[in-house]
Design an enzyme around this catalytic site. Structure first.
Site, mmCIF file in Angstrom:
data_model
loop_
_atom_site.group_PDB
_atom_site.id
_atom_site.type_symbol
_atom_site.label_atom_id
_atom_site.label_comp_id
_atom_site.label_asym_id
_atom_site.label_seq_id
_atom_site.Cartn_x
_atom_site.Cartn_y
_atom_site.Cartn_z
ATOM 1 N N GLY A 39 -12.436 -31.563 -15.293
ATOM 2 C CA GLY A 39 -13.832 -31.912 -14.988
ATOM 3 C C GLY A 39 -13.924 -33.426 -14.964
ATOM 4 N N ASN A 43 -12.807 -35.812 -17.995
ATOM 5 C CA ASN A 43 -11.602 -36.644 -17.803
ATOM 6 C C ASN A 43 -11.917 -38.120 -18.035
ATOM 7 O OD1 ASN A 43 -10.303 -34.307 -16.969
ATOM 8 N ND2 ASN A 43 -10.506 -34.754 -14.785
ATOM 9 N N LEU A 221 -7.327 -46.535 -3.551
ATOM 10 C CA LEU A 221 -6.605 -46.105 -2.347
ATOM 11 C C LEU A 221 -5.216 -45.566 -2.658
ATOM 12 C CD1 LEU A 221 -7.696 -49.092 -0.081
ATOM 13 C CD2 LEU A 221 -8.487 -46.734 0.077
ATOM 14 N N ARG A 224 -1.852 -47.385 -2.046
ATOM 15 C CA ARG A 224 -2.208 -48.667 -1.449
ATOM 16 C C ARG A 224 -2.819 -49.630 -2.485
ATOM 17 N NH1 ARG A 224 -4.782 -49.268 3.968
ATOM 18 N NH2 ARG A 224 -5.324 -51.484 3.961
ATOM 19 N N ASP A 252 -10.278 -40.452 -12.118
ATOM 20 C CA ASP A 252 -11.069 -40.378 -13.355
ATOM 21 C C ASP A 252 -10.501 -41.316 -14.413
ATOM 22 O OD1 ASP A 252 -12.582 -38.392 -12.142
ATOM 23 O OD2 ASP A 252 -11.252 -36.805 -12.870
#
Ligand code: RIB
Length: 303
Positions: A39, A43, A221, A224, A252
């Site tokens: 969740g 988290n 990202l 990235r 999270d």
């Protein structure tokens, strides 16, 4: 040091491990089924608590086995559950997750998370220096009431708009830091984004979310790294080269770590660097809640 108060979801994650994700209409044979506390709200609270922040979670579970297991796990992680409500007659939130080649697909059935109310979020008093955190796995009116109270008390607000849905002006005006991933940014900005797009494309998309109100924005990202707009400046944080085995909960972890550092008085730029290290540890472990690192582990990895 301020406290972290998270208003958010609590789920049991039912995880099937497979060699690849099924296509629509296809059946694939999996290798294993695992159960992890998860969740997004839970988290993020666990991440902040394990990094040493005094952390409270406002939320709801059902009066069932998943509810008992998730509450026990959260208490052991040091999360304050004084404002967690157990609701009879409804199931604890459940996420059905497939993990293949470190990537996941998730279907969430909200259950008791859909019952988090404006009264629930009004219960704990917030103070200046506290950090209020929420996501989109509990009802929007509760999130707006929570951030209204947080703003009035001088707390910092962090919104993780996941799963993505449009953010109305009233709520956006209450957000100090918006943390979202590429697909959430694409949906909110109404543009198609790809991992290989140039930085400027992500910056432009993020800028469209800053209308009259200009929240700081962090776009996570994955491989990235992170692109952030902090006080009008572009901030780039490169990803760390690690072997990911399960990315579930990494976003999270990032949110909880940013919250923990802001509550400890650090700048947002420095909090982003720290959270980037924390998330790189999270992806090297299976599961969401149990994969959050400790402060000692982050210090050791940061070198
Ligand atoms: O962000 C990961 C989380 O999303 C999982 O733990 C799952 O419960 C869903 O809420």
């Amino acid at each position: 040091m301020g406290r972290i108060v998270v208003a958010g979801s609590i789920n049991m994650d039912v995880v099937a491990i497979a060699d690849r994700h099924p296509a629509i209409g296809e059946t694939v044979t999996g290798r294993e089924v695992l159960y992890f506390p998860g969740g997004k709200g839970a988290n993020q609270a666990v991440a902040a608590a394990k990094l040493g922040a005094a952390t409270m979670l406002i939320g709801c579970t059902g009066a069932d086995a998943f509810g008992r297991d998730t509450r026990t796990f959260l208490a052991v992680q040091g999360v304050d559950l004084a404002h967690l409500r157990e609701v009879a007659g409804v199931g604890t939130g459940t996420a059905i997750i497939t993990v293949a080649n470190a990537d996941n697909t998730i279907v969430v059935v909200p259950g008791a998370n859909a019952l988090v109310s404006m009264a629930d979020v009004a219960a704990p008093a917030l103070r200046r220096g506290d950090v209020a955190v929420s996501q989109f796995e509990i009802p929007l009116p509760a999130i707006t009431a929570f951030f209204t109270q947080a703003r009035a008390s001088g707390a910092i607000t962090i919104l993780n708009p996941a799963p993505a849905m449009p953010i109305d002006h009233k709520l956006m005006a209450l957000v100090d830091v918006l943390i979202l991933n590429e697909s959430e940014l694409g949906l909110l900005a109404g543009v198609e984004l790809h991992e290989a797009d140039p930085d400027a494309r992500f910056v432009d998309a993020a800028s469209t979310l800053q209308t009259d109100h200009r929240p700081n924005i962090c776009v996570t990202l994955g491989r990235r790294g992170v692109i952030a707009l902090v006080d009008g400046e572009i901030h780039l944080e490169a990803a760390r080269l690690v072997k990911a085995i399960d990315t579930t909960g990494a976003g999270d972890c990032f949110v909880g770590a940013v919250a923990a550092r802001l509550a400890d008085g650090h700048s947002l730029q420095s909090a982003i660097g720290y959270a980037n290290v924390a998330a790189s540890l999270c992806v090297q472990r299976m599961g969401a809640g149990p994969s959050m690192p400790t402060a000692e582990e982050v210090s050791a990895a940061a070198g």
